[in-house]
Scaffold this active site. Structure first.
Site, PDB file in Angstrom:
ATOM      1  N   HIS A  38       5.156   7.563   5.179  1.00 12.67           N
ATOM      2  CA  HIS A  38       4.449   6.578   5.867  1.00 12.67           C
ATOM      3  C   HIS A  38       2.943   6.129   4.799  1.00 12.67           C
ATOM      4  CE1 HIS A  38       6.004   7.044  10.021  1.00 12.67           C
ATOM      5  NE2 HIS A  38       6.236   6.169   9.397  1.00 12.67           N
ATOM      6  N   ILE A 177      10.565   9.539   0.911  1.00 12.17           N
ATOM      7  CA  ILE A 177      10.587  10.348   0.790  1.00 12.17           C
ATOM      8  C   ILE A 177      11.303  11.107   1.113  1.00 12.17           C
ATOM      9  CG2 ILE A 177       8.523  11.566   0.684  1.00 12.17           C
ATOM     10  CD1 ILE A 177       8.037   9.100  -1.319  1.00 12.17           C
ATOM     11  N   SER A 186      11.283  11.578   8.977  1.00  9.84           N
ATOM     12  CA  SER A 186      11.586  10.689  10.104  1.00  9.84           C
ATOM     13  C   SER A 186      10.134  11.266  10.886  1.00  9.84           C
ATOM     14  CB  SER A 186      12.740  10.576  10.340  1.00  9.84           C
ATOM     15  OG  SER A 186      12.948  10.382  11.575  1.00  9.84           O
TER      16      SER A 186
END
Length: 279
Positions: A38, A177, A186
């Site tokens: 993120h 990533i 995740s």
């Protein structure tokens, strides 16, 4: 310092002020439990925008399983600290009633590309994704929106409905990533036990090996069948799909004559993992 806003009206007023000053606004839609994946999106937004909004909303409309919704990790204080360290301007964290007020009766449905893969195993999921994203684009009034390629099918769905509905936002896909051992980052990874976490990187390794075999001339179906066998032997279970699909349109692919991606969804203990790579 990152400002927390929960009201769409308040956010719209702030964004209007930015736009009057000629600023380009970028948004990163998330469900929270933020990690480096993120944050990489937030950095991309910062590089390509004058002001950055990260939204955190655990969207009940895109969960098929009530237990999965309940278990989804939430830690707004931690999320806010991370966003503040990245220089994000606003954390938009609306409540469910703000996004879906009483009497809400509209759903955005994308046909075609939503039907295979995730659509088969999570019916209605992409209706929830498309509906909430269209809401967030309207609430944030952003000119650019940043999504990770790990959710490749989701990225295609968002690009499609934005194009079809003439929504004035540019969708930008950013690379997956990964941890140093190859596991795609995740929010659900925190639910893996230490033993399961040790097995999880095998997924990426097996996918890379299958892709290499295909490039060297091995038949696609044979490579995929060998990959499935290797994953089951490693301890994964319930392989929902492991398929080769065209980059454009997610059509089934039987060779490498056009750009393709390998996409997978499977379970490790009680955690569902997805991944995809370019082949």
């Amino acid at each position: 310092m990152t400002e927390v806003i929960r009201s769409a009206d308040e956010l719209r007023e702030k964004v209007a002020g930015w736009k009057r000053s000629g600023m380009l606004v970028g948004v990163v839609p998330t469900m929270g439990a933020l990690h480096e994946g993120h944050l990489s999106l937030a950095r991309a937004a910062r590089e390509q925008s004058d002001r950055v909004i990260v939204t955190v909303f655990v969207n009940p409309m895109q969960f098929n399983n009530a237990s999965d919704l309940e278990k989804y990790p939430r830690d707004e204080a931690h999320d806010l600290a991370l966003l503040d360290s990245e220089g994000v301007d606003v954390l938009f964290a609306p409540g469910v009633d703000e996004v879906y007020p009483d009497g809400f009766a509209t759903t955005v449905t994308v046909s075609g590309i939503t039907e295979p893969l995730e659509g088969t195993f999570r019916p209605g999921h992409f209706d929830g994704v498309a509906t909430v994203c269209s809401k967030l684009f309207g609430m944030t009034q952003a000119g650019r929106a940043f999504f990770g390629e790990k959710d490749w099918q989701q990225l295609q769905v968002v690009q499609r409905f934005v194009r079809d509905l003439n929504i004035p936002v540019r969708i930008i896909g950013c690379p997956t990533i990964r941890e140093e051992d190859g596991l795609a980052m995740s929010s659900r990874n925190v639910r893996l036990s230490a033993a399961e976490r040790a097995v999880a990187p095998v997924l990426h390794a097996v996918m890379q090996a299958a892709a290499s075999d295909m490039r060297e001339g091995k038949a696609v179906q044979a490579a995929l069948m060998d990959a499935q066998a290797a994953l089951l032997e490693a301890g994964f279970r319930d392989i929902e799909y492991l398929e080769l699909r065209t980059v454009d349109g997610l059509r089934p692919a039987s060779d490498l004559s056009q750009p393709v991606r390998m996409l997978v969804a499977l379970w490790l203990a009680d955690v569902r993992l997805i991944d995809n790579i370019a082949v």
